[in-house]
Design an enzyme around this catalytic site. Sequence first.
Site, short mmCIF file in Angstrom:
data_model
loop_
_atom_site.label_atom_id
_atom_site.label_comp_id
_atom_site.label_asym_id
_atom_site.label_seq_id
_atom_site.Cartn_x
_atom_site.Cartn_y
_atom_site.Cartn_z
N ASP A 489 -27.03 -23.06 19.36
CA ASP A 489 -26.87 -22.05 18.30
C ASP A 489 -25.43 -21.88 17.87
OD1 ASP A 489 -29.47 -21.06 17.87
OD2 ASP A 489 -29.39 -19.98 19.77
C1 BGC Z 1 -25.03 -17.15 21.99
C2 BGC Z 1 -26.21 -18.07 21.98
C3 BGC Z 1 -27.35 -17.38 21.30
C4 BGC Z 1 -26.92 -16.97 19.89
C5 BGC Z 1 -28.00 -16.34 19.07
C6 BGC Z 1 -24.72 -16.69 20.60
O1 BGC Z 1 -23.71 -15.75 20.63
O2 BGC Z 1 -23.92 -17.78 22.58
O3 BGC Z 1 -26.54 -18.45 23.28
O4 BGC Z 1 -28.44 -18.23 21.23
O5 BGC Z 1 -25.83 -16.12 19.98
O6 BGC Z 1 -28.31 -15.06 19.48
C1 NOJ Z 2 -29.91 -19.13 23.60
C2 NOJ Z 2 -31.04 -19.29 22.65
O1 NOJ Z 2 -32.07 -18.43 23.01
C3 NOJ Z 2 -31.54 -20.71 22.64
O2 NOJ Z 2 -32.52 -20.83 21.66
C4 NOJ Z 2 -30.40 -21.65 22.40
O3 NOJ Z 2 -30.91 -22.94 22.38
C5 NOJ Z 2 -29.31 -21.47 23.41
N1 NOJ Z 2 -28.87 -20.12 23.37
C6 NOJ Z 2 -28.14 -22.41 23.20
O4 NOJ Z 2 -27.34 -22.00 22.16
#
Ligand code: BGC
Ligand code: NOJ
Length: 817
Positions: A489
């Site tokens: 993400d």
């Molecule tokens: C986090 C991710 C998460 C994303 C969406 C980011 O700040 O590092 O792990 O999936 O936010 O909520």
């Molecule tokens: C948390 C999210 O829930 C997941 O969908 C994502 O793949 C990981 N973060 C990595 O960014």
Amino acid sequence: MSNQQEQEYGYFDDVAKEYVITTPKTPYPWINYLGDTAFFSLISNTAGGYSFYKDAKFRRLTRYRYNNVPVDTGGRYFYIVDGDTVWSPAWKPLKTELDHYECRHGMGYSRISGMKDGVTSSVLFFVPQGEDLEVQHMTLTNSSLTTKKLKLFSFAEWCLWNAEDDMTNFQRNFSTGQVEVEGSVIYHKTEYRERRNHFAFYSVNESIQGFDTCRDSFLGDYNGFDSPEVVAKGQPNNSIAHGWSPIGSHYIEVELAPGESRDFIFTLGYVEMPQEQKWQAPGVINKTKALAAIERFDSVAKVEKSFKQLTDYWDDLLSKFVVISDDERLNRGVNIWNQYQNMVTFNMSRSASYFESGIGRGMGFRDSNQDLIGFVHLVPERARERIIDIASTQFEDGSAYHQYQPLTKRGNAAVGGNFNDDPMWLVQSVTVYIKETGDFSILEEQVPYDNDESKATSLFEHLTRSFNFITHNLGEHGLPLIGRADWNDCLNLNCFSMEPNESFQTTENKEGGRAESVMIAGQFVLFGNDYIELCRQLGKTAEAERAEGHVEQMVQAIKAHAWDGEWFLRAYDAFGKKVGTHEADESKIFIESQGFCTMAGIGKDDGKLQQSLDSVNKYLACDYGIVLNYPAFTEYKIEYGEISTYPQGYKENGGIFCHNNPWIMIGETVAGNGDRAFEYYTKIAPAYQDDKVKLHKTEPYVYAQMIAGKEAATPGQAKNSWLTGTAAWNYVAITQYILGIKPHYNGLQIAPCIPRDWTEYSVKRVFRDVTYDITIKNPEQHSSSIGWITVDGERIAGNVLPMFEAGSLHKVIVMLG
Ligand code: BGC
Ligand code: NOJ
């Protein structure tokens, strides 16, 4: 199988399937989940936490304060007044030192006991199956030599339903709160007079000598939960809340002779009423349904019966895959805790934990698809329903809302779509579901797009559109366009944000969006092959061949444009520049593309696969697991997005993002390296971390999303426990790829890839109602090659076990050789 030796904070009791916490002062609150379908509670080892109905944002029943001081504030609290001593049996909130404390977190229940001055309070918390309530069964025992005259206060604070509004909209909310008290039941009915058809209640099965429903009256001005005024004076105020903050507190006087025990059953529940039956008199709620629910739990016998139903249910669920090896940590992880965490992630997605506030994120499209792969063998019917729910939020072009709300099951428009890995996860979950169940009929279900029934097509067509979405969205190197982000993400290659108030995930991307993802390319090959195999199963030869053409093209594109010399590139950025290359100063190598390309077997023919894995081992692996990228970014690089906002070694920037470690484990098994695959497994599997519990901080019985990586200031420290794709993927890696018991369309496939020094292990696997009792023997120290297999004494050809009549049991011997 029991590891009863005392650790600093607790120990595993495998026979009871419990983790036993022996001090309330754990390094972080260690929680458990109650409930498995509609009514859920989070409960910490000091009874903190909250309850909700289906949706942690829109139907929050009790209040909890995230990121508060002291940590873990808000919960189901009890106060006991014993002469001059006042104590809480779960230690909090009074924090009076206890003579004995124990918290047993089990499968869907927690039992917290405290002892003070010869009085023991043991409370069993659970959500009975099929019920919308939490039972709190307290047993008070006087083991002293004198008669005890105790005063017992219960406490729960109501949340005004919408958890986000409850924390922000005080100008309205301080005027809306409403309650009713009748007998021993306190009803919370805020907004029931208007658009809501639901209320909550808190009851006890004994007559009470008083109550409170107004928080300020109960606590007194300026007091915290640790010093309520009514507890101090030993007398309730019988307050009725009008606005402000409604609570539920019962007051009970208990006299206990030496040796005497008394039981109290509290229930905290949720009720929905049909519009025309809401009232029993003007302004007075119709309580029939609530009272009926309370009555179902008004005796110890009823509670015990329902509790047994819960433990039987879990015993049955956990009997579907049982490994028996001489490594008790392996057995513990695989047979108990990993499967339990799979259930929790299936239920919660990424919504509610002690790190996920329950208001930001509903069910993730990619997350829920992945959670399903570790859950499907437990309750396949629920996995089926979930698949339909997820697919119903897909768009007609195959892309998808990134999230949906569990209450409405509709796509979350505020977050939107354009995470281009999303579509292919549906192919994975559906094929995994069919392999487990043999239920091809799911493919014929008519499933809407964007929840619009008029646009429904077969589920199979949804998969085709997932597949086509990728082929319709390729970039200049023939690799898939990344969109907002792929699995990572935080790798926001088209974003370019300089505005601190916007989210990297939802902010408008730069026009054009040229960036391409090698992770999605590998994912397309891996799950594209699953799609092809499915087409062949269905006799759709032309579609299989069409798909094969695209997958083959993708393999060629990867080999031509995504190989950096020692590893797979990660992406091309918005300027067409390589991401994850030795040419860069930082983040030369990333894990995701190594994971997906090796799982897909890309480069097995020309050495790239092995080289990619060796590079992972050389640059990314460390003592605590495998980091995501290396070297971590040391400054904000606008062209990469959120990933470079994290300090080195944390989260997606060089953290051990445990979710992707099993991709490498599986990649190692594709290469035939059982030793390395298992070594990676033990690096992050909770059961193997007994010497790191204090460092990790989070619960020693479940995976955390992230462990700080080797470049972090605090390497080895874990965060974001419970809700992570780590659970499902590690379960798949260990059970299917290392232990090698893999569901297939035509039967169970046996393909172990184990450390060479394992001489023997057994697996009991219930597959499509047939029990296979499988023993794998390895006297000659092989890793994966199979000499022969017998089923009930007969040699079989190949490695797929035949299918049998439901209910039958078969003995399988596998000889590696
Ligand atoms: C986090 C991710 C998460 C994303 C969406 C980011 O700040 O590092 O792990 O999936 O936010 O909520
Ligand atoms: C948390 C999210 O829930 C997941 O969908 C994502 O793949 C990981 N973060 C990595 O960014």
